[in-house]
Scaffold this active site. Structure first.
Site, PDB file in Angstrom:
ATOM      1  N   TYR A  51       0.809  -1.287   0.147  1.00  0.00           N
ATOM      2  CA  TYR A  51      -0.114   0.052   0.042  1.00  0.00           C
ATOM      3  C   TYR A  51       0.832   1.071  -0.111  1.00  0.00           C
ATOM      4  O   TYR A  51       1.887   1.437   0.643  1.00  0.00           O
ATOM      5  CB  TYR A  51      -0.857   0.037   1.315  1.00  0.00           C
ATOM      6  CG  TYR A  51      -2.289  -0.259   1.041  1.00  0.00           C
ATOM      7  CD1 TYR A  51      -2.960   0.534   0.078  1.00  0.00           C
ATOM      8  CD2 TYR A  51      -3.075  -1.236   1.617  1.00  0.00           C
ATOM      9  CE1 TYR A  51      -4.408   0.156  -0.039  1.00  0.00           C
ATOM     10  CE2 TYR A  51      -4.234  -1.807   1.413  1.00  0.00           C
ATOM     11  CZ  TYR A  51      -5.034  -0.879   0.374  1.00  0.00           C
ATOM     12  OH  TYR A  51      -6.449  -1.284   0.236  1.00  0.00           O
ATOM     13  N   GLU A  53      -0.431   4.873  -0.058  1.00  0.00           N
ATOM     14  CA  GLU A  53      -1.442   6.099  -0.176  1.00  0.00           C
ATOM     15  C   GLU A  53      -0.417   7.379  -0.022  1.00  0.00           C
ATOM     16  O   GLU A  53       0.608   7.535   0.661  1.00  0.00           O
ATOM     17  CB  GLU A  53      -2.111   6.164   1.184  1.00  0.00           C
ATOM     18  CG  GLU A  53      -3.747   5.744   0.710  1.00  0.00           C
ATOM     19  CD  GLU A  53      -3.839   4.202   1.313  1.00  0.00           C
ATOM     20  OE1 GLU A  53      -2.578   3.506   1.270  1.00  0.00           O
ATOM     21  OE2 GLU A  53      -4.931   3.812   1.278  1.00  0.00           O
ATOM     22  N   ASP A 197      -8.632  14.446 -23.565  1.00  0.00           N
ATOM     23  CA  ASP A 197      -8.803  13.085 -23.154  1.00  0.00           C
ATOM     24  C   ASP A 197      -7.941  12.419 -24.347  1.00  0.00           C
ATOM     25  O   ASP A 197      -8.859  12.134 -25.461  1.00  0.00           O
ATOM     26  CB  ASP A 197     -10.139  12.479 -23.033  1.00  0.00           C
ATOM     27  CG  ASP A 197     -10.147  11.026 -22.806  1.00  0.00           C
ATOM     28  OD1 ASP A 197      -9.305  10.452 -23.027  1.00  0.00           O
ATOM     29  OD2 ASP A 197     -11.115  10.610 -22.318  1.00  0.00           O
ATOM     30  N   THR A 223      -5.469   6.887 -20.895  1.00  0.00           N
ATOM     31  CA  THR A 223      -5.195   5.361 -20.555  1.00  0.00           C
ATOM     32  C   THR A 223      -3.700   4.968 -20.661  1.00  0.00           C
ATOM     33  O   THR A 223      -3.139   5.682 -21.678  1.00  0.00           O
ATOM     34  CB  THR A 223      -6.170   4.375 -21.102  1.00  0.00           C
ATOM     35  OG1 THR A 223      -6.501   4.544 -22.472  1.00  0.00           O
ATOM     36  CG2 THR A 223      -7.700   4.604 -20.263  1.00  0.00           C
ATOM     37  N   LYS A 226      -4.061   1.612 -24.410  1.00  0.00           N
ATOM     38  CA  LYS A 226      -4.607   1.476 -26.038  1.00  0.00           C
ATOM     39  C   LYS A 226      -3.408   1.797 -26.800  1.00  0.00           C
ATOM     40  O   LYS A 226      -2.362   0.792 -26.981  1.00  0.00           O
ATOM     41  CB  LYS A 226      -5.660   2.507 -26.129  1.00  0.00           C
ATOM     42  CG  LYS A 226      -6.831   2.406 -24.999  1.00  0.00           C
ATOM     43  CD  LYS A 226      -7.976   3.581 -25.485  1.00  0.00           C
ATOM     44  CE  LYS A 226      -9.204   3.170 -24.580  1.00  0.00           C
ATOM     45  NZ  LYS A 226      -9.175   3.888 -23.201  1.00  0.00           N
ATOM     46  N   ARG A 232      -3.216  -2.164 -17.944  1.00  0.00           N
ATOM     47  CA  ARG A 232      -4.288  -1.146 -17.737  1.00  0.00           C
ATOM     48  C   ARG A 232      -4.208  -0.072 -16.730  1.00  0.00           C
ATOM     49  O   ARG A 232      -3.974  -0.423 -15.523  1.00  0.00           O
ATOM     50  CB  ARG A 232      -5.658  -2.114 -17.567  1.00  0.00           C
ATOM     51  CG  ARG A 232      -5.676  -3.140 -18.548  1.00  0.00           C
ATOM     52  CD  ARG A 232      -7.197  -3.953 -18.540  1.00  0.00           C
ATOM     53  NE  ARG A 232      -8.139  -3.263 -19.236  1.00  0.00           N
ATOM     54  CZ  ARG A 232      -8.195  -3.366 -20.310  1.00  0.00           C
ATOM     55  NH1 ARG A 232      -7.479  -4.097 -21.268  1.00  0.00           N
ATOM     56  NH2 ARG A 232      -9.143  -2.708 -21.232  1.00  0.00           N
TER      57      ARG A 232
HETATM   58  N1  DSN Z   1     -13.694   1.464 -23.376  1.00  0.00           N
HETATM   59  C1  DSN Z   1     -12.696   2.405 -24.269  1.00  0.00           C
HETATM   60  C2  DSN Z   1     -13.013   2.238 -25.886  1.00  0.00           C
HETATM   61  O1  DSN Z   1     -13.512   1.094 -26.194  1.00  0.00           O
HETATM   62  O2  DSN Z   1     -12.678   3.241 -26.477  1.00  0.00           O
HETATM   63  C3  DSN Z   1     -13.172   3.783 -23.739  1.00  0.00           C
HETATM   64  O3  DSN Z   1     -12.967   3.641 -22.356  1.00  0.00           O
END
Ligand code: DSN
Length: 413
Positions: A51, A53, A197, A223, A226, A232
């Site tokens: 942990y 924090e 974003d 994120t 991707k 993730r």
């Molecule tokens: N779930 C993602 C996507 O497929 O674009 C977005 O969060």
């Protein structure tokens, strides 16, 4: 025998089955990718056991000697990769990252302005189904119905009318690049915080094939799994002047301890993205998307905006006489995995909309090039018809498996 195999055959069997499934099928989900073996290894370490924090040097638990170094390493790599003044690498994923930005800059009931979900926005850009649409007064801009492109004059008009606290740029299904200077000017005109974003295209930014929003935005969220090809998780980048507000919003505002093992995987992925080979990868992602888009158009598919200049395509299947859901289900039977998607001006319900979304980050990671893109388009042409024959779908699945065989997915190689 691995320890997992000895101790939990049920889970072991599922892991092996998933490995085989990912290897034998074509992954066109625009938001997915395959991490490297190094990233996978980094995520499965004793950093799971701690942990932490707080932030490096200011934790609420003792014993952070290695965790502090790890998080600092990830932060420094993120700042270097994107040229950011400040980075927070703790958000558990993209939705919490975006929610942290709302928490930092808005109060419940305040107005936010973002892209409509059915026009390619994200749930957290103020959709009524999301906390961001329930707790904030979300106003949306749409794509131009003629061109399928963002209409910056219309965004400015809406911004002037509604005076949002936060202007959100970014998308989950827009196949074109964004004009961040335009968004900055609109935000300045109405005194809004500009949130970009970049979850979908962060890897393209890292690889130098998409403009970088960092110099323009107050805050950038992404994120890490991707196009960026990490585990993730998520990162928030911001100007130093917003650093305190962002850090406080993530912890203690929204989250508890960071997932240190994931931080390790993110650090590894960021180092990979800093290498010249990642720029080659990003370029190939865009080139593969261009080839696939052109071939689909040639075969009579209707692409929103007419094509793509990033990693994804949004296809309206109305003229094929097939819904997005039916197409996605039949493609899955043929070994091609993608998702059904609403299209701008959608007339059907989100659970069975008119379109599909596809992207090239995963197939490019496993080494597919233009020749494979042409093959994929020809299979899609065969499958996306009102009543494809079951035996042909099974035969295509076998052909897909054969095509995939020499292209071992990263992580298994
Ligand atoms: N779930 C993602 C996507 O497929 O674009 C977005 O969060």
């Amino acid at each position: 025998m691995t320890v997992l195999e000895q101790q939990d055959q049920d889970v072991y069997r599922l892991v092996k089955a998933e490995e085989a499934y990912q290897q034998a099928t074509i992954r066109l989900i625009a938001s997915e990718n395959y991490t490297s073996k190094a990233v996978l290894e980094a995520c499965g370490t004793v950093f799971q056991n701690k942990y932490s924090e707080g932030y490096p040097g200011a934790r609420f638990y003792q014993g952070q000697i290695n965790c502090d170094q790890l998080e600092t390493l990830a932060i420094e790599r993120a700042k270097k990769l994107f040229g950011a003044e400040h980075a927070n690498v703790q958000p558990y994923s993209g939705s919490p990252a975006n929610l942290a930005v709302y928490l930092a800059f808005a109060k419940p009931g305040d107005t936010v302005l973002g892209l409509n979900l059915s026009h390619g926005g994200h749930l957290t850009h103020g959709s009524k189904a999301s906390a961001t649409g329930k707790w904030f007064n979300a106003v949306h801009y749409n794509l131009n119905p003629e061109t399928g492109l963002l209409d910056y004059d219309e965004i400015l008009r809406l911004a002037k009318e509604h005076r949002p606290k936060i202007l959100i740029a970014g998308h989950s299904a827009y196949p074109r690049q964004l004009d961040f200077a335009r968004f900055r000017a609109i935000a300045d005109e109405v005194g809004a915080i500009l949130l970009v974003d970049m979850a979908h295209f962060a890897g393209l930014v890292a690889g130098g094939v998409h403009p970088n929003p960092v110099p323009y935005a107050d805050v950038v969220t992404t994120t890490t799994h991707k196009t960026l090809r990490g585990p993730r998780g998520a990162i928030i980048l911001c100007k130093e002047v917003h650093a305190k507000a962002i850090d406080k919003a993530v912890f203690p505002g929204l989250q508890g301890g960071p997932h240190n093992a994931t931080t390790a995987g993110i650090a590894v992925a960021l180092a990979e993205a800093l290498r010249p080979s990642f720029a080659t990868y990003a370029k190939a992602v865009v080139e593969n998307a261009r080839v696939l888009a052109n071939e689909l158009v040639k075969r009579g598919f209707t692409l929103i905006s007419g094509g793509t200049d990033n990693h994804l395509m949004l296809v309206d299947l109305t003229n094929r006489g097939v819904t997005g859901k039916v197409a996605a289900v039949n493609l899955e039977k043929a070994g091609i995995v993608l998702n059904y998607n609403t299209v701008p001006g959608e007339t059907r319900k989100a659970s069975d909309p008119s379109g599909i979304r596809l992207g090239t980050p995963s197939v490019t990671s496993r080494g597919f090039g233009p020749a494979e893109m042409l093959k994929i388009a020809s299979w899609m042409d065969e499958v996306i018809v009102p009543e494809p024959r079951g035996e042909r779908l099974a035969a295509i699945a076998a052909e897909v498996e054969a095509l995939c065989r020499p292209f071992t997915i990263p992580g298994l190689a």
